[in-house]
Write a protein that holds these residues in place. Structure first.
Motif, PDB file in Angstrom:
ATOM      1  N   PRO A  27       0.815  -1.231   0.000  1.00 22.81           N
ATOM      2  CA  PRO A  27       0.000   0.000   0.000  1.00 22.81           C
ATOM      3  C   PRO A  27       0.841   1.270   0.000  1.00 22.81           C
ATOM      4  CG  PRO A  27      -0.882  -1.584   1.566  1.00 22.81           C
ATOM      5  CD  PRO A  27       0.445  -2.109   1.117  1.00 22.81           C
ATOM      6  N   GLU A  28       1.972   1.246   0.685  1.00 24.24           N
ATOM      7  CA  GLU A  28       2.819   2.444   0.721  1.00 24.24           C
ATOM      8  C   GLU A  28       3.416   2.728  -0.662  1.00 24.24           C
ATOM      9  OE1 GLU A  28       3.002   4.566   3.212  1.00 24.24           O
ATOM     10  OE2 GLU A  28       1.504   3.246   4.125  1.00 24.24           O
ATOM     11  N   LEU A  29       3.847   1.684  -1.374  1.00 26.48           N
ATOM     12  CA  LEU A  29       4.383   1.892  -2.715  1.00 26.48           C
ATOM     13  C   LEU A  29       3.296   2.356  -3.682  1.00 26.48           C
ATOM     14  CD1 LEU A  29       6.856  -1.099  -3.176  1.00 26.48           C
ATOM     15  CD2 LEU A  29       7.375   1.276  -2.621  1.00 26.48           C
ATOM     16  N   LEU A  30       2.076   1.856  -3.488  1.00 32.78           N
ATOM     17  CA  LEU A  30       0.969   2.294  -4.341  1.00 32.78           C
ATOM     18  C   LEU A  30       0.622   3.758  -4.083  1.00 32.78           C
ATOM     19  CD1 LEU A  30      -1.375  -0.826  -4.251  1.00 32.78           C
ATOM     20  CD2 LEU A  30       0.160  -0.101  -6.086  1.00 32.78           C
ATOM     21  N   LYS A  31       0.699   4.187  -2.844  1.00 31.83           N
ATOM     22  CA  LYS A  31       0.474   5.600  -2.544  1.00 31.83           C
ATOM     23  C   LYS A  31       1.510   6.471  -3.250  1.00 31.83           C
ATOM     24  CE  LYS A  31      -1.727   5.278   2.021  1.00 31.83           C
ATOM     25  NZ  LYS A  31      -1.574   5.611   3.462  1.00 31.83           N
ATOM     26  N   ALA A  34       0.741   6.603  -6.938  1.00 27.92           N
ATOM     27  CA  ALA A  34      -0.422   7.458  -7.206  1.00 27.92           C
ATOM     28  C   ALA A  34      -0.054   8.930  -7.218  1.00 27.92           C
ATOM     29  CB  ALA A  34      -1.505   7.195  -6.156  1.00 27.92           C
ATOM     30  N   GLN A  35       1.108   9.264  -6.622  1.00 32.86           N
ATOM     31  CA  GLN A  35       1.582  10.644  -6.603  1.00 32.86           C
ATOM     32  C   GLN A  35       2.773  10.853  -7.538  1.00 32.86           C
ATOM     33  OE1 GLN A  35       1.335  12.368  -2.323  1.00 32.86           O
ATOM     34  NE2 GLN A  35       1.574  10.158  -2.028  1.00 32.86           N
ATOM     35  N   GLN A  36       2.934   9.904  -8.486  1.00 36.06           N
ATOM     36  CA  GLN A  36       4.031   9.955  -9.459  1.00 36.06           C
ATOM     37  C   GLN A  36       5.394   9.934  -8.789  1.00 36.06           C
ATOM     38  OE1 GLN A  36       2.046  13.506 -11.484  1.00 36.06           O
ATOM     39  NE2 GLN A  36       3.009  12.503 -13.233  1.00 36.06           N
ATOM     40  N   GLN A  37       5.503   9.121  -7.779  1.00 37.06           N
ATOM     41  CA  GLN A  37       6.758   8.948  -7.060  1.00 37.06           C
ATOM     42  C   GLN A  37       7.100   7.457  -7.013  1.00 37.06           C
ATOM     43  OE1 GLN A  37       6.077  10.675  -3.204  1.00 37.06           O
ATOM     44  NE2 GLN A  37       5.563  12.691  -4.024  1.00 37.06           N
ATOM     45  N   GLY A  38       8.325   7.159  -6.645  1.00 35.97           N
ATOM     46  CA  GLY A  38       8.722   5.776  -6.426  1.00 35.97           C
ATOM     47  C   GLY A  38       8.746   4.956  -7.700  1.00 35.97           C
ATOM     48  N   GLU A  39       8.335   3.703  -7.585  1.00 33.91           N
ATOM     49  CA  GLU A  39       8.439   2.741  -8.679  1.00 33.91           C
ATOM     50  C   GLU A  39       7.575   3.144  -9.873  1.00 33.91           C
ATOM     51  OE1 GLU A  39      10.514   0.324  -8.652  1.00 33.91           O
ATOM     52  OE2 GLU A  39      11.062   0.248  -6.527  1.00 33.91           O
ATOM     53  N   LEU A  40       8.114   2.915 -11.072  1.00 39.18           N
ATOM     54  CA  LEU A  40       7.342   3.176 -12.291  1.00 39.18           C
ATOM     55  C   LEU A  40       6.334   2.066 -12.558  1.00 39.18           C
ATOM     56  CD1 LEU A  40      10.100   4.479 -14.732  1.00 39.18           C
ATOM     57  CD2 LEU A  40       8.151   5.771 -13.870  1.00 39.18           C
ATOM     58  N   GLN A  41       6.604   0.861 -12.037  1.00 32.52           N
ATOM     59  CA  GLN A  41       5.732  -0.272 -12.330  1.00 32.52           C
ATOM     60  C   GLN A  41       5.727  -1.230 -11.147  1.00 32.52           C
ATOM     61  OE1 GLN A  41       5.942  -1.902 -16.388  1.00 32.52           O
ATOM     62  NE2 GLN A  41       6.106  -3.929 -15.465  1.00 32.52           N
ATOM     63  N   ILE A  42       4.542  -1.779 -10.831  1.00 27.93           N
ATOM     64  CA  ILE A  42       4.380  -2.716  -9.714  1.00 27.93           C
ATOM     65  C   ILE A  42       3.476  -3.854 -10.177  1.00 27.93           C
ATOM     66  CG2 ILE A  42       3.511  -3.007  -7.351  1.00 27.93           C
ATOM     67  CD1 ILE A  42       4.016   0.032  -6.971  1.00 27.93           C
ATOM     68  N   TYR A  43       3.816  -5.059  -9.774  1.00 29.44           N
ATOM     69  CA  TYR A  43       2.994  -6.236 -10.085  1.00 29.44           C
ATOM     70  C   TYR A  43       2.656  -6.931  -8.770  1.00 29.44           C
ATOM     71  CZ  TYR A  43       1.590 -10.650 -12.364  1.00 29.44           C
ATOM     72  OH  TYR A  43       0.892 -11.746 -12.798  1.00 29.44           O
ATOM     73  N   ASN A 118       5.526  -0.033 -22.807  1.00 29.12           N
ATOM     74  CA  ASN A 118       6.589   0.765 -23.428  1.00 29.12           C
ATOM     75  C   ASN A 118       6.220   2.242 -23.498  1.00 29.12           C
ATOM     76  OD1 ASN A 118       8.190  -1.499 -23.846  1.00 29.12           O
ATOM     77  ND2 ASN A 118       7.364  -1.882 -25.894  1.00 29.12           N
ATOM     78  N   ARG A 119       4.991   2.533 -23.848  1.00 27.88           N
ATOM     79  CA  ARG A 119       4.558   3.932 -23.952  1.00 27.88           C
ATOM     80  C   ARG A 119       4.523   4.597 -22.580  1.00 27.88           C
ATOM     81  NH1 ARG A 119       0.246   1.597 -26.711  1.00 27.88           N
ATOM     82  NH2 ARG A 119      -1.236   2.649 -25.323  1.00 27.88           N
ATOM     83  N   CYS A 120       4.048   3.863 -21.579  1.00 24.31           N
ATOM     84  CA  CYS A 120       3.987   4.433 -20.223  1.00 24.31           C
ATOM     85  C   CYS A 120       5.380   4.697 -19.680  1.00 24.31           C
ATOM     86  CB  CYS A 120       3.233   3.484 -19.296  1.00 24.31           C
ATOM     87  SG  CYS A 120       1.446   3.472 -19.563  1.00 24.31           S
ATOM     88  N   ARG A 121       6.315   3.799 -19.972  1.00 21.46           N
ATOM     89  CA  ARG A 121       7.683   4.010 -19.508  1.00 21.46           C
ATOM     90  C   ARG A 121       8.254   5.285 -20.111  1.00 21.46           C
ATOM     91  NH1 ARG A 121      11.445   1.029 -16.156  1.00 21.46           N
ATOM     92  NH2 ARG A 121       9.527  -0.153 -15.851  1.00 21.46           N
ATOM     93  N   ALA A 122       7.956   5.552 -21.373  1.00 25.45           N
ATOM     94  CA  ALA A 122       8.459   6.758 -22.036  1.00 25.45           C
ATOM     95  C   ALA A 122       7.858   8.032 -21.458  1.00 25.45           C
ATOM     96  CB  ALA A 122       8.175   6.681 -23.536  1.00 25.45           C
ATOM     97  N   GLN A 123       6.617   7.930 -20.933  1.00 24.65           N
ATOM     98  CA  GLN A 123       5.915   9.105 -20.398  1.00 24.65           C
ATOM     99  C   GLN A 123       5.985   9.198 -18.872  1.00 24.65           C
ATOM    100  OE1 GLN A 123       4.585  11.532 -22.205  1.00 24.65           O
ATOM    101  NE2 GLN A 123       5.036  10.523 -24.159  1.00 24.65           N
ATOM    102  N   TRP A 151       9.532  -5.738 -14.885  1.00 22.60           N
ATOM    103  CA  TRP A 151      10.382  -4.554 -14.820  1.00 22.60           C
ATOM    104  C   TRP A 151      10.361  -3.892 -13.442  1.00 22.60           C
ATOM    105  CZ3 TRP A 151       9.733  -1.382 -20.012  1.00 22.60           C
ATOM    106  CH2 TRP A 151      10.662  -1.869 -20.942  1.00 22.60           C
ATOM    107  N   GLY A 152       9.318  -4.100 -12.671  1.00 23.52           N
ATOM    108  CA  GLY A 152       9.223  -3.490 -11.347  1.00 23.52           C
ATOM    109  C   GLY A 152       9.127  -4.553 -10.267  1.00 23.52           C
ATOM    110  N   PRO A 153       8.963  -4.151  -9.008  1.00 24.04           N
ATOM    111  CA  PRO A 153       8.845  -5.121  -7.917  1.00 24.04           C
ATOM    112  C   PRO A 153       7.588  -5.975  -8.040  1.00 24.04           C
ATOM    113  CG  PRO A 153       8.351  -2.901  -7.142  1.00 24.04           C
ATOM    114  CD  PRO A 153       8.890  -2.757  -8.533  1.00 24.04           C
TER     115      PRO A 153
END
Length: 231
Positions: A27-31, A34-43, A118-123, A151-153
């Motif tokens: 939940p902390e990583l998702l927060k 949600a604020q455009q911080q931390g990991e670019l991708q989570i699974y 790929n598109r999201c990673r570029a943006q 690609w992410g945690p």
């Protein structure tokens, strides 16, 4: 908030209403995402009923509260539509893709998801995926998509212990003006499937019946309302 096909988020889907148990980091990583911080991708993955959908919906709601644009995509509902629903989403701030395992037989969907990543990673758009299976067990046809999803945690959600589930049920009952004695809650946990979503649905049915019959939550009352279930 972007909600394709008029998908609505339930009001209860918030971080505050999520009981983390052993799942405190996700939940902390998702927060942060949600604020455009931390990991670019989570699974994240787990069996049904452990809170994946709740967390993804909570992340979208939290993003909107922080003045970001978010999209929640439940693929189990969208799999019957063309993968074109994924086009131009990279300009959102957060995209949460639920039920990823629902499209594993669709080559077009796999290619569309690969392109979306790929598109999201570029943006620098944050992506969150949820499924009932780990990445390697999805049996995807497109090997590049399998590698992109990693690609992410990666998090496996762990079930809550029974005492935490009992606490959730008691809080839910109290919010509805009922008291759920510990002994009665334990009866539910012992005689019905322990999936928290299922237990909450049974509690909702008891709430409706108690309003009609004006009865308290007791074991005899539960037996008279709920159908027997093989545990």
């Amino acid at each position: 908030m972007q909600l394709p096909l008029n998908i609505q988020l339930p009001a209860v889907a918030t971080f505050d209403s999520f009981i983390a148990g052993e799942n405190v980091l996700l939940p902390e990583l998702l927060k942060q995402a949600a604020q455009q911080q931390g990991e670019l991708q989570i699974y994240c993955w787990s069996e049904a009923g452990l809170g994946k959908t709740h967390l993804l919906q909570a992340a979208c709601r939290f993003a909107v509260e922080k003045k970001r644009k978010a999209a929640y995509l439940p693929l189990r509902e969208l799999a019957g539509h063309a993968p074109a629903v994924l086009e131009n989403l990279e300009f959102m701030h957060l995209i949460c893709v639920d039920d990823l395992d629902a499209i594993t037989a669709g080559a077009e969907w796999e290619q569309a998801l690969f392109s979306l990543i790929n598109r999201c990673r570029a943006q620098s758009c944050r992506l969150v995926f949820a499924a009932r299976r780990n990445i390697q067990d999805l049996e995807l046809r497109l090997a590049d998509l399998t590698s992109r999803l990693a690609w992410g945690p990666v998090f496996q959600l762990r079930p809550l212990p029974d005492e935490a589930k009992l606490w959730v049920l008691q809080q839910r009952a109290r919010a509805r003006g009922m008291e759920l004695p510990a002994s009665v809650g334990q009866y539910l946990l012992t005689h019905y499937p322990r999936e928290l979503r299922f237990l909450c649905e049974q509690l909702d049915a008891l709430d409706r019946a108690s309003l009609v019959e004006q009865r308290k939550l007791t074991i005899p009352f539960i037996k008279s309302v709920l159908d027997p279930v093989q545990v």
